[in-house]
Scaffold this active site. Structure first.
Site, short mmCIF file in Angstrom:
data_model
loop_
_atom_site.label_atom_id
_atom_site.label_comp_id
_atom_site.label_asym_id
_atom_site.label_seq_id
_atom_site.Cartn_x
_atom_site.Cartn_y
_atom_site.Cartn_z
N GLU A 170 0.79 -1.23 0.00
CA GLU A 170 0.00 0.00 0.00
C GLU A 170 0.82 1.28 0.00
OE1 GLU A 170 -3.10 -0.10 2.95
OE2 GLU A 170 -4.19 -1.59 1.78
N GLU A 358 -5.56 -8.26 -0.35
CA GLU A 358 -6.40 -8.03 0.82
C GLU A 358 -7.81 -7.66 0.39
OE1 GLU A 358 -5.04 -5.02 3.60
OE2 GLU A 358 -2.99 -5.79 3.52
C1 PNW Z 1 -4.97 -1.96 4.98
N1 PNW Z 1 -7.84 3.89 5.07
O1 PNW Z 1 -4.85 -0.71 5.55
C2 PNW Z 1 -3.70 -2.61 5.46
O2 PNW Z 1 -2.89 -3.16 4.45
C3 PNW Z 1 -3.88 -3.55 6.60
O3 PNW Z 1 -2.68 -3.63 7.32
C4 PNW Z 1 -5.06 -3.08 7.42
O4 PNW Z 1 -5.20 -3.76 8.63
C5 PNW Z 1 -6.30 -3.25 6.54
O5 PNW Z 1 -6.16 -2.55 5.33
C6 PNW Z 1 -7.58 -2.81 7.21
O6 PNW Z 1 -7.53 -1.46 7.52
C7 PNW Z 1 -5.65 0.37 5.39
O7 PNW Z 1 -7.93 4.62 6.05
C8 PNW Z 1 -5.73 1.25 6.46
O8 PNW Z 1 -8.39 4.16 3.96
C9 PNW Z 1 -6.44 2.40 6.36
C10 PNW Z 1 -7.10 2.69 5.17
C11 PNW Z 1 -7.02 1.82 4.09
C12 PNW Z 1 -6.30 0.64 4.22
#
Ligand code: PNW
Length: 451
Positions: A170, A358
């Site tokens: 990401e 994911e």
């Molecule tokens: C992803 N947002 O993170 C990550 O790759 C994981 O580690 C995480 O636990 C999972 O998605 C769930 O959140 C994100 O705020 C964290 O848009 C925040 C965001 C998007 C993805």
């Protein structure tokens, strides 16, 4: 009487890979064990006010010790693959220099145990935890080279057994969320020029890592990226809106996946940023666009797009209060995002293979006796998986799907207050309980179709 139509066939292509995903800092704990160095996330989580309820990843799911039990959960599900990440500070406690043999040995044990259980390991080199000792973190261009050295070294250690390696997880999260919005470690709110430079170092690190992994991995190792490009989704499936969503995908992700796939920054991006555009050295863009064996996408929230008469040709339709959401405020529900991310990326950039690294959801789970009836998570997963299936059966090169997450874990700034697992974790006792969604996923895998 009504004529009976043929029942809808909801099966997946033969050989479609079903897996689960996790990340090191979110599950491992054991932060001071076997010579692990301090990470940016240790520092951030121990800074008062940064994480909900003052939570930290000090213990998390204790998977560093309990990985055999976690592999047993994977076995019960019947998954073919498991995506985990490697904690850079376990391997190079100071960021560079001499590797820490005890840290490497942990991942050797994990990989060997997965293979013994018949589960294919997919490893992510960088899922946001880097050695705190690295001066300047991602603001420093040197960090990109340090990441490549680490990734190349680990590929050399594991690629006799690990055949799928992702460089980074990401781009937008470890750059913007961390250096623009200040919500993730190191919690900075840099001005635009600083943010763009961090973004450039992020994609450069990915490209350098691809080259280092190829140089040191055994032949046959597949190298890719796990990215969360914004999932632009047409408001309706007519040609003008479909074209608008594809255009938005390319332009709005210009500093991330578009640069990786095309080897240049789009004029639209450079014009928009003006004097704040990143400083790029000769040769950087070719490194950033190093050819990949696969592209992996993390897909959660849709961004709805419609065609528009303005100069851009598209308009992003904002989420509103009535947009359906799961338990995290950002997690708007839109299963069509699953289909359109795969299709947009496939049509524009023709990757050799695609994975979903994911997809999953937070929900307000309650443990009642030994049950968690998370029917809302099942609904969410069924909707998204149906749309991934649609892309796969239409012939887009989607090879597999990793559900986020195997178990509840440290959800970054939300600490343990948001649960994404299909196994419930009681963080006091470390007991894992399969939720209804785990039973559902097991049936999907066993029958190779949506249930
Ligand atoms: C992803 N947002 O993170 C990550 O790759 C994981 O580690 C995480 O636990 C999972 O998605 C769930 O959140 C994100 O705020 C964290 O848009 C925040 C965001 C998007 C993805």
């Amino acid at each position: 009487t009504l004529a009976q139509a043929a029942p809808l066939d909801l099966s997946f292509p033969k050989d479609f890979v079903f897996g689960c995903a996790t990340a090191a800092y979110q599950i491992e704990g054991a932060v001071a064990e076997d010579g692990r160095g301090r990470s940016n996330w240790d520092v951030f989580a121990h800074t008062p006010g940064k994480i909900a309820n003052g939570d930290t990843g000090d213990v998390a799911c204790d998977s560093y010790h309990r990985y055999p039990q976690d592999i047993a959960l994977l076995r019960d599900l019947g998954v073919g693959a498991y995506r985990f990440s490697i904690a850079w500070p376990r391997i190079f406690p100071d960021g560079r220099g001499k590797p820490n043999a005890k840290g490497v040995a942990y991942y050797d044990r994990l990989v060997d145990a997965l293979l013994a259980a018949g589960i294919t390991p997919h490893a992510t080199m960088f899922h946001w935890d880097y050695p705190a000792a690295l001066p300047g973190g991602w603001q420093n261009r040197d960090t990109a080279y340090a990441l490549a050295d680490y990734a190349g070294y680990m590929a050399g250690e594991l690629s006799d057994r690990v055949k799928h390696i992702m460089t980074v997880n990401e781009l937008r999260c470890f750059t913007d969320l961390s250096h623009k919005e200040g919500l993730h470690a190191p919690g900075l709110k840099l001005p635009p020029a600083g943010v763009n430079q961090v973004r450039h170092h992020g994609v450069l690190a990915h490209g350098l890592a691809v080259q280092a992994i190829r140089a040191q991995a055994k032949p046959g190792t597949q190298v890719g990226i796990a990215d969360n490009m914004i999932a632009f989704t047409p408001v309706m499936e007519t040609p003008e809106h479909i074209a608008a969503a594809q255009k938005a995908t390319r332009i709005e992700n210009a500093m991330f996946l578009t640069a990786v796939m095309e080897g240049r920054y789009l004029d639209e991006y450079l014009a928009q940023e003006g004097a704040a555009a990143p400083k790029v050295k000769d040769g950087d863009m070719a490194i950033i666009a190093s050819p990949l064996d696969f592209v992996s996408l993390n897909v959660y929230t849709p961004e709805w797009v419609r065609a528009d008469d303005g100069p851009k040709g598209y308009k992003v339709v904002p989420h509103v209060a009535s947009s359906p959401r799961m338990a995290s405020p950002w997690l708007v529900v839109g299963p069509e995002a699953a289909y359109w991310t795969v299709r947009n990326v496939s049509e524009m950039w023709k990757p050799k293979a695609l994975y979903i690294s994911e997809n999953g959801a937070s929900a307000d789970d309650t443990l009642a006796g030994d049950r968690v009836d998370d029917a809302d998570r099942v609904m969410y997963l069924r909707g998204y998986l149906s749309q991934f299936r649609r892309a796969a059966v239409e012939g887009y090169p989607l090879k597999g799907y990793f559900l986020w997450s195997l178990m509840d874990n440290f959800e970054w700034a939300d600490g343990y207050s948001k649960r994404f697992g299909i196994h419930y974790v009681d963080f006091a006792s470390q007991r894992r309980v399969p939720k209804l969604s785990a039973r559902w996923y097991r049936e999907v895998i066993r029958r190779n179709r949506i249930v």
